[in-house]
Design a protein around this motif. Sequence first.
Motif, PDB file in Angstrom:
ATOM      1  N   HIS A   1      -4.478 -13.623  17.123  1.00 43.38           N
ATOM      2  CA  HIS A   1      -4.158 -12.324  16.543  1.00 43.38           C
ATOM      3  C   HIS A   1      -5.145 -11.296  17.077  1.00 43.38           C
ATOM      4  O   HIS A   1      -6.340 -11.539  17.093  1.00 43.38           O
ATOM      5  N   GLU A   2      -4.623 -10.169  17.527  1.00 41.70           N
ATOM      6  CA  GLU A   2      -5.515  -9.093  17.970  1.00 41.70           C
ATOM      7  C   GLU A   2      -5.045  -7.803  17.337  1.00 41.70           C
ATOM      8  O   GLU A   2      -3.849  -7.573  17.219  1.00 41.70           O
ATOM      9  N   ALA A   3      -5.977  -6.972  16.964  1.00 42.90           N
ATOM     10  CA  ALA A   3      -5.591  -5.674  16.428  1.00 42.90           C
ATOM     11  C   ALA A   3      -6.578  -4.627  16.909  1.00 42.90           C
ATOM     12  O   ALA A   3      -7.765  -4.894  17.035  1.00 42.90           O
ATOM     13  N   THR A   4      -6.062  -3.443  17.179  1.00 41.16           N
ATOM     14  CA  THR A   4      -6.942  -2.345  17.564  1.00 41.16           C
ATOM     15  C   THR A   4      -6.518  -1.086  16.823  1.00 41.16           C
ATOM     16  O   THR A   4      -5.365  -0.947  16.429  1.00 41.16           O
TER      17      THR A   4
ATOM     18  N   ALA B   1      -4.442   4.342   8.655  1.00 42.20           N
ATOM     19  CA  ALA B   1      -3.763   3.187   9.251  1.00 42.20           C
ATOM     20  C   ALA B   1      -4.430   1.922   8.745  1.00 42.20           C
ATOM     21  O   ALA B   1      -5.652   1.845   8.697  1.00 42.20           O
ATOM     22  N   HIS B   2      -3.612   0.962   8.352  1.00 35.14           N
ATOM     23  CA  HIS B   2      -4.161  -0.269   7.785  1.00 35.14           C
ATOM     24  C   HIS B   2      -3.524  -1.485   8.439  1.00 35.14           C
ATOM     25  O   HIS B   2      -2.363  -1.450   8.820  1.00 35.14           O
ATOM     26  N   THR B   3      -4.276  -2.538   8.520  1.00 36.40           N
ATOM     27  CA  THR B   3      -3.765  -3.772   9.096  1.00 36.40           C
ATOM     28  C   THR B   3      -4.103  -4.906   8.137  1.00 36.40           C
ATOM     29  O   THR B   3      -5.268  -5.097   7.813  1.00 36.40           O
ATOM     30  N   VAL B   4      -3.090  -5.601   7.670  1.00 32.68           N
ATOM     31  CA  VAL B   4      -3.320  -6.676   6.705  1.00 32.68           C
ATOM     32  C   VAL B   4      -2.594  -7.948   7.150  1.00 32.68           C
ATOM     33  O   VAL B   4      -1.510  -8.256   6.664  1.00 32.68           O
ATOM     34  N   PRO B   5      -3.160  -8.655   8.096  1.00 31.65           N
ATOM     35  CA  PRO B   5      -2.492  -9.870   8.553  1.00 31.65           C
ATOM     36  C   PRO B   5      -2.967 -11.105   7.778  1.00 31.65           C
ATOM     37  O   PRO B   5      -4.131 -11.182   7.393  1.00 31.65           O
ATOM     38  N   TYR B   6      -2.080 -12.015   7.530  1.00 26.74           N
ATOM     39  CA  TYR B   6      -2.440 -13.294   6.923  1.00 26.74           C
ATOM     40  C   TYR B   6      -2.147 -14.386   7.943  1.00 26.74           C
ATOM     41  O   TYR B   6      -1.073 -14.402   8.535  1.00 26.74           O
ATOM     42  N   ILE B   7      -3.104 -15.260   8.129  1.00 26.16           N
ATOM     43  CA  ILE B   7      -2.926 -16.350   9.082  1.00 26.16           C
ATOM     44  C   ILE B   7      -3.216 -17.646   8.327  1.00 26.16           C
ATOM     45  O   ILE B   7      -4.283 -17.784   7.740  1.00 26.16           O
TER      46      ILE B   7
ATOM     47  N   LYS C   1       0.842  -1.188   0.000  1.00 23.08           N
ATOM     48  CA  LYS C   1       0.000   0.000   0.000  1.00 23.08           C
ATOM     49  C   LYS C   1       0.880   1.241   0.000  1.00 23.08           C
ATOM     50  O   LYS C   1       0.879   2.013   0.960  1.00 23.08           O
TER      51      LYS C   1
END
Lengths: 490, 441, 249
Positions: A428-431, A411-417, A75
């Motif tokens: 996984h936690e995100a805030t 702000a961006h969050t792009v996790p792959y699990i 991004k």
Amino acid sequence: MAAVQETVEQVKGLAVEQYKYGFFTDIESEKAPKGLNEDIVKFISAKKGEPEWMLEWRLDAYRRWRNLDEPSWAKVKYPPVDFDDLYYYSAPKRADDGPLSLDEVDPELLRTYEKLGIPLREQEVLAGVQGAKVAVDAVFDSVSVVTTFKEELAKSGVIFCPISEAVQTHPELVQKYLGSVVPVTDNFYATLNSAVFSDGSFVYIPEGVRCPMELSTYFRINESQTGQFERTLIIADKGSYVSYLEGCTAPMRDENQLHAAVVELIAHDDAEIKYSTVQNWYPGDAEGVGGIYNFVTKRGDCRGKNSKISWTQVETGSAITWKYPSCILRGDNSRGEFYSIAISNGHQQIDSGTKMIHLGKNTSSRIISKGVSAGKSSNTYRGLVSAHRRASGARNHTQCDSLLIGQTCSAHTVPYIESKNSTAKFEHEATTSKIGDDQLFYCRQRGLNEEEAVALIVNGFCKEVLQQLPMEFAVEAQALVGISLEGSVG
Amino acid sequence: MSIQRSEAETAYLEAFAEAGEVLPKAQWLEPARQAARDSFAETGLPHRRDEAWRWTDLRTVLDTGFPPALTGSQSEVPAGVKSPFTALDRHVIMFVDGHLRAELSDYEGLCGAAQCVCIDEDLDDAPQWLREKFGSAFTDEHDAVSALNTVFLTGGIAISVPAGTKVDKPVELIFVNTGTEPQTLNTRCLLVLGDGAEITLLETHLGVGDGRYVANSWTEVFLGTGARAEHIKVQNETASAVHLANTHSVIGAGATFNSLCLSAGAQTTRNQIKSRLDGEGGHVGIAGAYMLSDRQHCDTALMVDHAVPECTSGELFKCVMDDHARGIFQGKIIVRPDAQKTDGMQMTQGLLLSETAEFDAKPELEIFADDVRCTHGATCGELDEDQMFYLRSRGIPADEAKSLLIAAFIGEAVDEIESEEIRDLVKAYVAELRDGAGDGS
Amino acid sequence: MLEIKNLHAKVEDQPILRGIDLTVNPGEVHAIMGPNGSGKSTLSHVLAGRDDYEITEGSVSYKGEDLLEMEPEERAAHGLFLAFQYPIEIPGVATMTFLKTAVNSQRKLRGEDELATPDFMKLVREKADQLKVSQDMLRRSVNVGFSGGEKKRAEILQMAVLDPTLCVLDETDSGLDIDALRVVADGVNALRGPDRGMVIITHYQRLLNYIVPDHVHVLSAGKIVRSGGKELALELEESGYAAYEADAA
């Protein structure tokens, strides 16, 4: 609302040009001609007096690179880089024959490092300027200008030298490990680096040795229109331990400069590598002009059982950051850690995170990412946690927090699990949140001004990561967090 | 540029030419169909290089052509094919193999309160609201699933509930697919709620025997100011089927859309759920549950778009995978620059019951406003040992303890349904499916 | 009814129990006290059948049968109840459902008929009132969102409803204030009877003011190092565990 708004306005008044490492050292340098072709690769190799195998390795990478495309999934937005309009090699004159003894180093260079607060004179360090001893490899544009404490380290068998020197003095180690974690064709920038890397650090810690001091490399881009392509290779043999620090700065220029590094870490059985970065490349000015493009590939291989690799990064600089320090958890019971603070402001764009690849049994990993976005910046966490079929008992815990300051940032969050093993346990936690008005008010009521309050709150937000830094870096990083927001919000 | 087309792609493209003759006719629909044709011709079927499809390769799944079911079928519905909502007092609209079957439906009562338009008729006289809303919820991108549905659409229903009307009882759309021949069944449901209107929409997809087919269904829901809708979808296609679905919702000011999607059947399932909060004070709740075994593959791509301030959203997905099954959840919350005071929460949990099962998740946040509270969480693992031991220490045998924990795990998603009666029916159905599976583990 | 002989157990190669001998007869209340890390909780988990522990030596017989051979649920059906130090949260399973499943599973294992729902409800309500467990708590998921005191009361409620013959209480007093402690102790005392044995594991003497034991044992480094009457607990309160910890080292 109002309090934050005021803070944003007030802080906006301060110029981004406060970047305090933005000076330029006027020193005569020798450059390769602009652009990239096989001749340039041969030129760089010849400058270093490299053996044939090294040149072939570079040429192979170069030929592959020509067929690769720049990755576009991150991004980040930037005009296309003209790879033919760059200098791929620049060295201060006289320094091109490799590192000298300190007495031979150009005094102008020494003054540069003094200004940057990097002690190159061992006696200064000993005189107690700093609490603990830190060995430094100073890389100026394309070459290493000096490496300190080499002799003292050699006493315990530790090899710490520029990688160009290691190619000559320890070819067997370089040949064995170079490209073994980040393959030549790993990605566009890594392949480019493989073709044209000029210097960087090489570290080998022998079996059972606990490295007696912190090792560090200090990277400085000075020359204009110059790319820096450093290559770092750290090998921790069985049961050894090393803590390694990396710092970076560059002058303020209204052009974008390219920094495409590759770092490879190898940890054998029971070995531990702790790698800390404070990245403060020039971020560009308030209008988003200039700044470093930081396209970096960092990867650690926990090759042996019970090995551990820990990445800590404080990313405050660069116009664009594209960086995913990762761990391959191959050995049984190995552990990977990633602690990150990424602060973006002005027009900065950060796309950074980590990969934790669980291959061995009972491997564990931990990710703590703290993103702070301000100004008109964009800040993305991108991460992958995966467990392969054999990775029974794998454990991951990820905590990903974003803080937004002002209404024009994102702000961006792009996790792959990805879990292919039922006994693997991933969390996984995100805030995402903003600095609370009540928090600001509380601080102000106690007498802090708004900037101090913001810095205080952000430092609190980042605390879990700051605690991971070695003492020598923690204080600096903490100050940097404050400065970044002081000077650059808005 | 030369394009290597797969067999299925070529078959679909050839079928495009003939389709025009038999499909519901409507001049106003032609531009959309043409655009869908063009887009499919250009991009074809998605594969793993498309980020949105990184875990599901539709080119491999649709390896042979499934011709579109253009003509109606008169297949009987076997007695064993039963909706979980049979016991409920409701309006029923029945589709068999992609075509509405009036004689099997019972929704006259609904037509008194709302306007119902059957989509497999001539659509040239379609009312204005239908023309305006049809396929308009999300127009930003063409994907193959939507394109195929738009081109080959054979049946469906459009319902408009006038402002202030509360539909007296739930409306159930039953899609029975007999799979007597391999074909693609393309259906559409459009639901438009006026200001303050209320409805409960049940959507049941059932397969017969082990028929092999592709069901492509598309549901669009538009909620006016203060409208409320509850949408419960139960998918139990045959073990050889492919289920492709779009579920789109656009939520007006102060409106509430609450939904649950239970995926239990089909070899391959792809749920594309999109929701946009379009007016202040809106709320969307999207829950999902997977019950997968054998080699089932289920991929949900969810997007919640907070376009305006002061809206709330909550997503909860509970995925159970046994044997070699693979569950995938991709969820994205977008908060647009103006959408201050957004509250968004997302939670995905994968439960792996066998060593060879697999779970992949990509919970994304894309935040462009600062005064927001957004969180997401994802967990993956096997049954909790402590919970198992606790239950067993109280005298509950291991098998039963396992069933209890799985039911509770799924139950958390089902509990998001507001209507207690429907909640109980869904839970009973979940229990029935698990018993039916014979607890192969 | 319970006879533990020379019991040794280890977890991940770490020996925890190093030869426990203990006999509990019907009607007796035994208190097991000891410093942190002495193996108290391990003993309770081994008795209930947690499989993280490896029994390396010794035997446990319960009502003449080999307890160690039984699955956890069989032990429960035979009348063994463990009140957990940290009761486990089970989201999505209502406490009432959980209790009913447990009661009927045990009855089934014992070859008895299931309890009819109205009878079951009546039984639970009655016990719940005594233990000040609200109807709301019974509707909520097992232990989810319960306070420390609520969790312990819910454990005792389960104990009362399941009607065991041997109760093992693992640090039931931890995290309780004085009022909650009294409610829990009253609940336990109400269950004392000539046919029921109890093993109360505790770090502090406090609980034993309310539940007066017949025998007190001191556990140190995985062994019972001293046994006595209820006065031993008071002595420990005075002198502390220091002497025993020194022993361990």
